[in-house]
Scaffold this motif. Structure first.
Motif, PDB file in Angstrom:
ATOM      1  N   ARG A 102      -0.756  -3.136   7.013  1.00  3.74           N
ATOM      2  CA  ARG A 102      -0.171  -2.666   5.747  1.00  3.74           C
ATOM      3  C   ARG A 102       0.018  -1.161   5.738  1.00  3.74           C
ATOM      4  O   ARG A 102       0.930  -0.648   5.123  1.00  3.74           O
ATOM      5  CB  ARG A 102      -1.064  -3.075   4.574  1.00  3.74           C
ATOM      6  CG  ARG A 102      -0.733  -4.429   4.014  1.00  3.74           C
ATOM      7  CD  ARG A 102      -1.370  -4.568   2.663  1.00  3.74           C
ATOM      8  NE  ARG A 102      -2.802  -4.330   2.783  1.00  3.74           N
ATOM      9  CZ  ARG A 102      -3.729  -5.264   2.660  1.00  3.74           C
ATOM     10  NH1 ARG A 102      -3.390  -6.481   2.390  1.00  3.74           N
ATOM     11  NH2 ARG A 102      -5.005  -4.968   2.784  1.00  3.74           N
ATOM     12  N   HIS A 103      -0.857  -0.443   6.415  1.00  2.00           N
ATOM     13  CA  HIS A 103      -0.812   1.023   6.409  1.00  2.00           C
ATOM     14  C   HIS A 103      -0.244   1.603   7.698  1.00  2.00           C
ATOM     15  O   HIS A 103      -0.388   2.793   7.966  1.00  2.00           O
ATOM     16  CB  HIS A 103      -2.214   1.577   6.136  1.00  2.00           C
ATOM     17  CG  HIS A 103      -2.719   1.209   4.778  1.00  2.00           C
ATOM     18  ND1 HIS A 103      -3.420   0.047   4.559  1.00  2.00           N
ATOM     19  CD2 HIS A 103      -2.604   1.821   3.587  1.00  2.00           C
ATOM     20  CE1 HIS A 103      -3.717  -0.039   3.282  1.00  2.00           C
ATOM     21  NE2 HIS A 103      -3.237   1.024   2.668  1.00  2.00           N
ATOM     22  N   SER A 158       4.611   3.226  -4.896  1.00  2.00           N
ATOM     23  CA  SER A 158       3.794   2.035  -5.153  1.00  2.00           C
ATOM     24  C   SER A 158       3.084   2.129  -6.502  1.00  2.00           C
ATOM     25  O   SER A 158       2.924   1.125  -7.196  1.00  2.00           O
ATOM     26  CB  SER A 158       2.784   1.800  -4.026  1.00  2.00           C
ATOM     27  OG  SER A 158       1.837   2.845  -3.970  1.00  2.00           O
ATOM     28  N   ASP A 165      -7.223  -7.637  -0.997  1.00  2.00           N
ATOM     29  CA  ASP A 165      -7.729  -6.558  -0.148  1.00  2.00           C
ATOM     30  C   ASP A 165      -9.123  -6.902   0.374  1.00  2.00           C
ATOM     31  O   ASP A 165      -9.439  -6.626   1.522  1.00  2.00           O
ATOM     32  CB  ASP A 165      -7.796  -5.229  -0.910  1.00  2.00           C
ATOM     33  CG  ASP A 165      -6.416  -4.651  -1.145  1.00  2.00           C
ATOM     34  OD1 ASP A 165      -5.509  -4.955  -0.356  1.00  2.00           O
ATOM     35  OD2 ASP A 165      -6.274  -3.892  -2.114  1.00  2.00           O
ATOM     36  N   ALA A 176       7.609   3.289   1.276  1.00  2.00           N
ATOM     37  CA  ALA A 176       6.172   3.608   1.347  1.00  2.00           C
ATOM     38  C   ALA A 176       5.439   2.658   0.411  1.00  2.00           C
ATOM     39  O   ALA A 176       5.133   2.994  -0.728  1.00  2.00           O
ATOM     40  CB  ALA A 176       5.933   5.060   0.957  1.00  2.00           C
ATOM     41  N   LEU A 216       1.874   4.811   7.594  1.00  2.00           N
ATOM     42  CA  LEU A 216       1.283   6.023   7.027  1.00  2.00           C
ATOM     43  C   LEU A 216       1.228   7.188   8.023  1.00  2.00           C
ATOM     44  O   LEU A 216       1.620   8.302   7.679  1.00  2.00           O
ATOM     45  CB  LEU A 216      -0.091   5.728   6.429  1.00  2.00           C
ATOM     46  CG  LEU A 216      -0.724   6.840   5.613  1.00  2.00           C
ATOM     47  CD1 LEU A 216       0.181   7.255   4.451  1.00  2.00           C
ATOM     48  CD2 LEU A 216      -2.078   6.392   5.093  1.00  2.00           C
ATOM     49  N   TYR A 265       2.410   1.598   0.309  1.00  4.50           N
ATOM     50  CA  TYR A 265       1.005   1.859   0.001  1.00  4.50           C
ATOM     51  C   TYR A 265       0.749   3.357  -0.007  1.00  4.50           C
ATOM     52  O   TYR A 265       1.404   4.119   0.691  1.00  4.50           O
ATOM     53  CB  TYR A 265       0.080   1.183   1.023  1.00  4.50           C
ATOM     54  CG  TYR A 265       0.198  -0.320   0.989  1.00  4.50           C
ATOM     55  CD1 TYR A 265      -0.477  -1.061   0.037  1.00  4.50           C
ATOM     56  CD2 TYR A 265       1.022  -0.990   1.881  1.00  4.50           C
ATOM     57  CE1 TYR A 265      -0.347  -2.431  -0.023  1.00  4.50           C
ATOM     58  CE2 TYR A 265       1.164  -2.364   1.827  1.00  4.50           C
ATOM     59  CZ  TYR A 265       0.467  -3.080   0.870  1.00  4.50           C
ATOM     60  OH  TYR A 265       0.610  -4.442   0.800  1.00  4.50           O
ATOM     61  N   LEU A 266      -0.238   3.754  -0.779  1.00  8.46           N
ATOM     62  CA  LEU A 266      -0.653   5.149  -0.863  1.00  8.46           C
ATOM     63  C   LEU A 266       0.535   6.074  -1.135  1.00  8.46           C
ATOM     64  O   LEU A 266       0.765   7.040  -0.428  1.00  8.46           O
ATOM     65  CB  LEU A 266      -1.386   5.573   0.412  1.00  8.46           C
ATOM     66  CG  LEU A 266      -2.657   4.797   0.741  1.00  8.46           C
ATOM     67  CD1 LEU A 266      -3.199   5.220   2.092  1.00  8.46           C
ATOM     68  CD2 LEU A 266      -3.704   4.942  -0.345  1.00  8.46           C
ATOM     69  N   SER A 267       1.292   5.725  -2.174  1.00 10.18           N
ATOM     70  CA  SER A 267       2.490   6.488  -2.499  1.00 10.18           C
ATOM     71  C   SER A 267       2.749   6.460  -4.000  1.00 10.18           C
ATOM     72  O   SER A 267       2.256   5.584  -4.717  1.00 10.18           O
ATOM     73  CB  SER A 267       3.696   5.887  -1.774  1.00 10.18           C
ATOM     74  OG  SER A 267       3.970   4.591  -2.273  1.00 10.18           O
ATOM     75  N   ARG A 294      -5.185  -5.036   6.939  1.00 11.23           N
ATOM     76  CA  ARG A 294      -5.179  -3.733   6.256  1.00 11.23           C
ATOM     77  C   ARG A 294      -4.498  -2.678   7.120  1.00 11.23           C
ATOM     78  O   ARG A 294      -3.719  -1.865   6.627  1.00 11.23           O
ATOM     79  CB  ARG A 294      -6.602  -3.307   5.898  1.00 11.23           C
ATOM     80  CG  ARG A 294      -7.162  -4.065   4.686  1.00 11.23           C
ATOM     81  CD  ARG A 294      -8.441  -3.427   4.177  1.00 11.23           C
ATOM     82  NE  ARG A 294      -9.515  -3.434   5.160  1.00 11.23           N
ATOM     83  CZ  ARG A 294     -10.400  -4.409   5.308  1.00 11.23           C
ATOM     84  NH1 ARG A 294     -10.351  -5.458   4.519  1.00 11.23           N
ATOM     85  NH2 ARG A 294     -11.344  -4.331   6.226  1.00 11.23           N
TER      86      ARG A 294
END
Length: 163
Positions: free
Chosen positions: A16-17, A152, A5, A145, A20, A147-149, A13
């Motif tokens: 990757r998102h 994950s 990261d 999902a 979202l 990331y941010l899930s 980045r």
């Protein structure tokens, strides 16, 4: 934050998102749609203005699958509740990123059934929103999902245990 990261640039980045915003939009929209239906006494009626029964009878002869509408008309209130609860669960799962691919598949199936029934006769086809929702669910079915899930988080905890 992992070493990758820190080393990756803003483009990586962002990539990757990228899903979202779609996840948030679809999640909020389906939660809202489910709650809207569950709190609308007119919608949750077999007959009358704004009822699920009136809606289904109105689209029966123009739908691509009249048998699907007939099935809903066998128990219109039960169908309306099932649809609303399905939308709510799909929306919550999508927002939380929990069982995201399953939630997205549920969202796509809801959108598909609405496209084949309620918005089938809309012309030109791109004026109907259900087909757009069907297509919007596809990236989340494919990617989940990552990331941010909760998915994950669960995945990272499992990989730590096996390592």
């Amino acid at each position: 934050m992992t070493r990758t990261d820190v080393l990756s640039g803003p483009r990586e980045r962002a990539a990757r998102h990228a899903l979202l915003p779609l996840r948030i939009f679809l999640g909020v929209t389906f939660v809202y749609a489910g709650l809207d239906k569950l709190t609308d006494s007119a919608f949750l009626s077999a007959e009358g203005p704004g009822s699920i029964g009136e809606l289904m009878r109105g689209v029966r002869d123009t739908s691509a699958v009249p048998a699907l509408v007939d099935t809903a008309l066998n128990a219109p209130v039960g169908f309306a509740v099932a649809l609303a609860v399905g939308e709510l669960l799909v929306g919550l799962g999508t927002l939380a990123g929990l069982l995201t691919r399953i939630a997205a598949t549920g969202g796509a199936l809801i959108a598909l059934s609405l496209w084949l029934t309620v918005s089938w006769a809309v012309t030109p086809y791109y004026y109907g929103n259900d087909l757009v929702y069907l297509m919007a669910w596809t990236p989340l079915i494919l990617a989940g999902a990552p990331y941010l899930s909760l998915d994950s988080l669960i995945r990272s905890r499992r990989s730590r245990r096996t390592a």
